[in-house]
Design an enzyme around this catalytic site. Structure first.
Site, PDB file in Angstrom:
ATOM      1  N   GLY A 100     -12.771  -6.342   4.177  1.00  0.00           N
ATOM      2  CA  GLY A 100     -12.619  -5.115   3.424  1.00  0.00           C
ATOM      3  C   GLY A 100     -12.170  -3.973   4.306  1.00  0.00           C
ATOM      4  O   GLY A 100     -12.568  -3.882   5.468  1.00  0.00           O
ATOM      5  N   PHE A 116      -3.501   8.452  -4.247  1.00  0.00           N
ATOM      6  CA  PHE A 116      -4.599   9.015  -3.460  1.00  0.00           C
ATOM      7  C   PHE A 116      -4.429  10.500  -3.162  1.00  0.00           C
ATOM      8  O   PHE A 116      -5.197  11.068  -2.381  1.00  0.00           O
ATOM      9  CB  PHE A 116      -4.761   8.233  -2.153  1.00  0.00           C
ATOM     10  CG  PHE A 116      -5.334   6.865  -2.372  1.00  0.00           C
ATOM     11  CD1 PHE A 116      -6.689   6.699  -2.600  1.00  0.00           C
ATOM     12  CD2 PHE A 116      -4.520   5.746  -2.369  1.00  0.00           C
ATOM     13  CE1 PHE A 116      -7.232   5.444  -2.819  1.00  0.00           C
ATOM     14  CE2 PHE A 116      -5.051   4.481  -2.586  1.00  0.00           C
ATOM     15  CZ  PHE A 116      -6.398   4.336  -2.809  1.00  0.00           C
ATOM     16  N   ALA A 117      -3.446  11.129  -3.799  1.00  0.00           N
ATOM     17  CA  ALA A 117      -3.239  12.561  -3.565  1.00  0.00           C
ATOM     18  C   ALA A 117      -4.475  13.409  -3.856  1.00  0.00           C
ATOM     19  O   ALA A 117      -4.756  14.364  -3.109  1.00  0.00           O
ATOM     20  CB  ALA A 117      -2.046  13.056  -4.391  1.00  0.00           C
ATOM     21  N   TYR A 168      -1.435  -9.781  -3.502  1.00  0.00           N
ATOM     22  CA  TYR A 168      -2.744  -9.141  -3.542  1.00  0.00           C
ATOM     23  C   TYR A 168      -2.683  -7.903  -4.423  1.00  0.00           C
ATOM     24  O   TYR A 168      -1.779  -7.078  -4.309  1.00  0.00           O
ATOM     25  CB  TYR A 168      -3.166  -8.732  -2.126  1.00  0.00           C
ATOM     26  CG  TYR A 168      -4.586  -8.241  -2.073  1.00  0.00           C
ATOM     27  CD1 TYR A 168      -5.630  -9.140  -1.894  1.00  0.00           C
ATOM     28  CD2 TYR A 168      -4.881  -6.899  -2.224  1.00  0.00           C
ATOM     29  CE1 TYR A 168      -6.933  -8.701  -1.867  1.00  0.00           C
ATOM     30  CE2 TYR A 168      -6.184  -6.455  -2.194  1.00  0.00           C
ATOM     31  CZ  TYR A 168      -7.209  -7.350  -2.014  1.00  0.00           C
ATOM     32  OH  TYR A 168      -8.506  -6.916  -1.994  1.00  0.00           O
ATOM     33  N   SER A 169      -3.660  -7.773  -5.319  1.00  0.00           N
ATOM     34  CA  SER A 169      -3.709  -6.610  -6.195  1.00  0.00           C
ATOM     35  C   SER A 169      -5.152  -6.296  -6.551  1.00  0.00           C
ATOM     36  O   SER A 169      -5.864  -7.138  -7.109  1.00  0.00           O
ATOM     37  CB  SER A 169      -2.909  -6.846  -7.483  1.00  0.00           C
ATOM     38  OG  SER A 169      -3.071  -5.758  -8.380  1.00  0.00           O
ATOM     39  N   ASN A 170      -5.578  -5.080  -6.242  1.00  0.00           N
ATOM     40  CA  ASN A 170      -6.921  -4.658  -6.625  1.00  0.00           C
ATOM     41  C   ASN A 170      -7.093  -4.637  -8.137  1.00  0.00           C
ATOM     42  O   ASN A 170      -8.209  -4.807  -8.649  1.00  0.00           O
ATOM     43  CB  ASN A 170      -7.220  -3.275  -6.039  1.00  0.00           C
ATOM     44  CG  ASN A 170      -7.461  -3.332  -4.552  1.00  0.00           C
ATOM     45  OD1 ASN A 170      -8.429  -3.905  -4.089  1.00  0.00           O
ATOM     46  ND2 ASN A 170      -6.562  -2.733  -3.784  1.00  0.00           N
ATOM     47  N   SER A 210     -13.327  -4.491  -0.013  1.00  0.00           N
ATOM     48  CA  SER A 210     -12.970  -5.702  -0.760  1.00  0.00           C
ATOM     49  C   SER A 210     -13.899  -6.880  -0.549  1.00  0.00           C
ATOM     50  O   SER A 210     -13.752  -7.900  -1.233  1.00  0.00           O
ATOM     51  CB  SER A 210     -11.534  -6.111  -0.451  1.00  0.00           C
ATOM     52  OG  SER A 210     -10.641  -5.266  -1.143  1.00  0.00           O
TER      53      SER A 210
END
Length: 378
Positions: free
Chosen positions: A324, A146-147, A183-185, A84
């Site tokens: 990050g 993320f599987a 917070y959000s990507n 990040s």
């Protein structure tokens, strides 16, 4: 991905080899920083690399191993995934575009990306994206997201930014735009898409043209789908010691896909916080903060006070910070608000699977907690 509790909080909660590459610096400060970094390795991080500056005096150091399988030692010039920390590059480009009169931070995202939102989502602005006040959902918080990587080990699995955005906007928002902080990507994936809509160029191309090339950041790159880290680099590990360096950066894109070194990050942030990359009005916007739960968030950066001791009334140093954390790597960049001191540090453990289970994603120990004060409080 990001250290969601803030880097300084994580540091307060996170086999020695030679230190290399010192430039002249006060011996006590050098020794204090060296001791903190050595302790970080002893705590369980295979390797640590760091850059520190006081005025014009610079120190570069490394401890531990870059690669546990070969025994290669960590070096200060080793590359790593900056996660990040990428966001401050993206916010800088958008602020430059505003300074050129090509957009306004108060433009709705819908103006540039029509059809993205429904209802009150149409009032989300570019500024809401950059300071995380949009309320947009972040699907990278979902274990199943993320599987492909963590369960099926498809390290080159590709998510496109628009796939992630489409997944995000199906969810309700917890607050109206500007009425909260989360917070959000996804915010920064949308920010990257806005850059492309305004410039008609790829966001990585604009970052290269506007920042990397002018500043000579030759060891910084922006991979799109390539899962490998090329050139001399730290290997990244999970808590079990599994090498997870190879990992598709596609899901993170303008939210966190870049690769760099401590020197390149330090050069970028020195220029950014000195005001040499932005016009005065945009520099003020970069550093204008919104405050939620005691944290002060600017546009891709945040203001953090570093305590200089364990006592409740210990002196604190005010800094501008980016950080990050993603598969295998955690890093932080701190620049004092007067611009006189800097620290950039990277360590090569971050366990994404543990984070998704609400568990601590880095080794226990006191070493990392001591590093900021050792570098910035002298």
């Amino acid at each position: 991905m990001k250290v969601r509790t803030g880097a300084v909080a994580l540091l307060a909660g996170m086999c020695m080899v030679a230190v290399s590459g010192f430039f002249p610096a006060a011996a006590a400060e050098r020794d204090g920083l060296k001791a903190a970094i050595d302790q970080t390795v002893a705590d369980g991080f295979p390797g640590v690399v760091a850059y520190a500056r006081q005025g014009e005096r610079e120190s570069r150091m490394a401890a531990g191993l870059a690669d546990t399988s070969t025994g290669e030692r960590a070096r200060p010039d080793h590359r790593f995934r900056i996660a990040s920390n990428t966001k401050s590059f993206v916010s800088t480009v958008l602020l430059q575009l505003e300074g050129e009169g090509r957009l306004s931070l108060d433009d709705s995202v819908e103006k540039w990306l029509p059809g993205t939102f429904r209802g009150k989502g149409r009032t989300i602005t570019v500024r809401h994206l950059l300071n995380h006040t949009s309320g947009i959902y972040d699907p990278t918080n979902e274990p199943e997201f993320f599987a492909p990587y963590l369960e099926r080990h498809e390290w080159d699995y590709v998510y496109t930014p628009r796939q992630v955005v489409a997944r995000a906007v199906r969810h309700d928002r917890p607050f109206d735009p500007g009425e909260g902080w989360q917070y959000s990507n996804t915010n920064y994936l949308l920010a990257g898409l806005v850059i492309e809509a305004v410039t008609h160029h790829g966001a990585p191309t604009e970052i290269q043209r506007r920042i990397l090339t002018p500043l000579g950041l030759k060891d910084t790159s922006f991979p799109l789908t390539d899962p490998d880290v090329h050139g001399p680099h730290l290997h990244g590990y999970d808590l079990a010691g599994r090498d997870i360096t190879r990992f598709s950066p596609s899901y993170d894109w303008t939210a966190g896909a870049m690769i760099s070194t401590v020197d390149d990050l330090a050069r970028f942030h020195r220029a950014l916080f000195a005001g040499t990359l932005l016009r005065p009005a945009q520099q003020r916007e970069l550093l204008t903060t919104v405050e939620f739960d005691g944290d002060a968030h600017g546009l891709g950066v945040q203001r953090v006070d570093v305590p200089c001791g364990p006592e409740p009334d210990a002196r604190k140093v005010s800094t501008w910070e980016t950080d990050g954390a993603g598969p295998g790597f955690t890093s932080v960049s701190l620049t004092t608000t007067d611009g006189q001191r800097q620290l950039v540090l990277a360590a090569n453990v971050y366990d994404l699977g543990a984070e998704l289970k609400q568990q601590r994603p880095v080794p226990q120990g006191s070493g990392l907690a001591k590093v900021p004060a050792a570098a910035l409080c002298g």
